[in-house]
Design an enzyme around this catalytic site. Structure first.
Site, short mmCIF file in Angstrom:
data_model
loop_
_atom_site.label_atom_id
_atom_site.label_comp_id
_atom_site.label_asym_id
_atom_site.label_seq_id
_atom_site.Cartn_x
_atom_site.Cartn_y
_atom_site.Cartn_z
N GLY A 233 -22.07 63.29 64.24
CA GLY A 233 -21.49 64.31 65.11
C GLY A 233 -22.29 65.58 65.25
O GLY A 233 -21.90 66.50 65.97
N GLU A 268 -24.19 59.33 59.55
CA GLU A 268 -24.35 58.46 60.71
C GLU A 268 -24.80 59.26 61.94
O GLU A 268 -24.09 59.32 62.95
CB GLU A 268 -23.03 57.74 61.00
CG GLU A 268 -22.52 56.87 59.86
CD GLU A 268 -21.09 56.38 60.09
OE1 GLU A 268 -20.46 56.80 61.10
OE2 GLU A 268 -20.60 55.59 59.27
N CYS A 338 -21.75 55.74 95.68
CA CYS A 338 -20.61 56.11 96.52
C CYS A 338 -19.43 56.62 95.68
O CYS A 338 -18.35 56.02 95.66
CB CYS A 338 -20.19 54.92 97.38
SG CYS A 338 -21.51 54.38 98.48
N GLU A 339 -19.65 57.69 94.96
CA GLU A 339 -18.63 58.37 94.17
C GLU A 339 -18.92 59.86 94.21
O GLU A 339 -20.08 60.27 94.07
CB GLU A 339 -18.67 57.92 92.69
CG GLU A 339 -18.51 56.45 92.44
CD GLU A 339 -17.07 56.01 92.39
OE1 GLU A 339 -16.18 56.88 92.39
OE2 GLU A 339 -16.83 54.79 92.34
#
Length: 404
Positions: A233, A268, A338-339
């Site tokens: 994180g 991690e 097409c968005e």
């Protein structure tokens, strides 16, 4: 990445030369930045030598993972595919942890057969399934239990994983019950307490709170955990935001924790290892003039870089050649899909552009290609690893025939 005599370069290679030789859109990664990130991460925590398991989900290029493995890193995986990828890259199974809330029976069985270090379980049902499969295989399996510490990481809601309303891990009451369950099983060896509170974290204080929660629960369990998996994180600086996580203070908090608990720490990290090594090179197809702003239509789209559409993420945008001419209007950088969400940034006072100019989006090494898709039947870009003046193709550009 820097400008040399107004020409943008990745290590010692000119961006415009990459675009000319390899076409666009193309992902490029800086080897020397990767090396620096890994060595800096190790140095920040060298006093207790953690096991560093690279989060495969952040970048799934097998050749890049091979390079990461050479620095002695393990892998954090969340699917059978990622586990296969880690093993193919040559990562030692005893340096692999398997996380995730929805591991199937097939995935659990595969992980057991590969003798990985840990399966980090996230529910009572999952632990029972691990127990059942291990019994059938006549094996004893090392597991961790993921605790949900109900800690707010002060990050985006979409990437928060450590609060009680999130789907990840178990609460304190269930955690204590599961420790007792594991103690009564002949096929499970409880080795690890695991946590992961979110992504893109830039403040050390949530980590301190998380460590306090872990400290108290270990005392309650009276169990000797061989590993404490603190997840990842750790955030990076995007755009012109130079905020950084204070690793020194996080390190101090962990060392204070280790004075009370003799255990091996697992990290991690994903984004902090590969985030700022990646660049997406794209070309301006058209500039569509409008009253209030001009649309800069690129050949890269949201299928190539999903983060802006998914999280509203901002990536620093640069030109391959620097000039002093500024646009009087706002530029909205968009793709051809097409968005309406297929857009990357709206920037004022940007350098004046023309069609066929080369544009670079920075800090795309994490969750760039790994989140890419073939939406609109668009082939995925090529991926290049650049070291000094040497360019290596680490993944070929897809062709339309590959998708048919």
């Amino acid at each position: 990445m820097k400008y040399i005599k107004k020409i943008l370069t990745i290590e010692k290679v000119k961006v415009r030369d990459i675009a000319k030789k390899f076409d666009t859109p193309t992902y490029c990664y800086s080897y020397n930045q990767l090396k620096k990130n890994i060595n800096d991460f190790k140095k920040n925590f060298e006093s207790f030598s953690p096991l560093i398991c690279f989060a495969i989900k952040s970048n799934t290029n097998v050749n890049l993972i091979r390079e990461i493995k050479k620095f002695g890193l393990g892998a954090d995986v969340v699917s059978i595919g990622e586990l296969m990828m880690a093993l193919k890259a040559g990562i030692n199974p005893k340096k692999i942890v398997f996380s995730g809330v929805g591991k199937t029976s097939k995935e659990i069985a595969y992980a057991i057969d590969k003798k990985i270090l840990l399966i980090n379980a996230e529910s009572k049902s999952e632990i029972k399934e691990i127990d059942r499969i291990a019994k059938n295989k006549k094996k004893k399996v090392q597991i961790g239990i993921r605790l949900n510490p109900n800690t707010d990481a002060n990050t985006l809601s979409q990437i928060s994983t450590g609060k009680k309303e999130n789907k990840f891990g178990v609460n304190e009451k269930t955690f204590l019950e599961l420790v007792n369950y594991c103690m009564g099983s002949k096929n499970i060896s409880l080795k690890c307490l695991s946590v992961h509170i979110g992504s893109q974290i830039l403040d050390h204080k949530p980590y301190e709170k998380m460590l306090n929660v872990i400290d108290k629960i270990i005392v309650k369990t009276k169990h000797n955990f061989e590993f404490i998996d603190l997840g990842g994180g750790m955030g990076i600086s995007y755009g012109d935001n130079n905020r950084k996580l204070n690793y020194t203070k996080y390190n101090i908090a962990i060392k204070k924790f280790l004075k009370k608990h003799s255990t091996k720490i697992i990290f991690e990290p994903g984004r902090s290892i590969v985030g700022n090594i990646g660049f997406l090179i794209s070309k301006v197809i058209y500039i569509k003039e409008n009253d209030e702003k001009d649309f800069v239509i690129l050949d890269a789209a949201m299928n190539d870089l999903m983060r802006p559409a998914l999280y509203g993420a901002n990536h620093k945008t640069l030109t391959s050649i620097k000039t002093n001419r500024k646009s009087k209007k706002t530029y909205e950088f968009v793709g051809p899909i097409c968005e309406s969400t297929d857009k990357f940034a709206s920037l004022k006072n940007f350098q004046k552009l023309k069609e066929k100019d080369i544009i670079v989006m920075c800090d795309v090494g994490a969750y760039g290609m790994s989140l890419s898709s073939n939406y609109n039947v668009r082939p995925k870009p090529a991926e290049l690893l650049i070291e000094e003046s040497k360019i290596r193709i680490i993944k070929k550009r897809q062709k339309h025939k590959d998708l048919m």
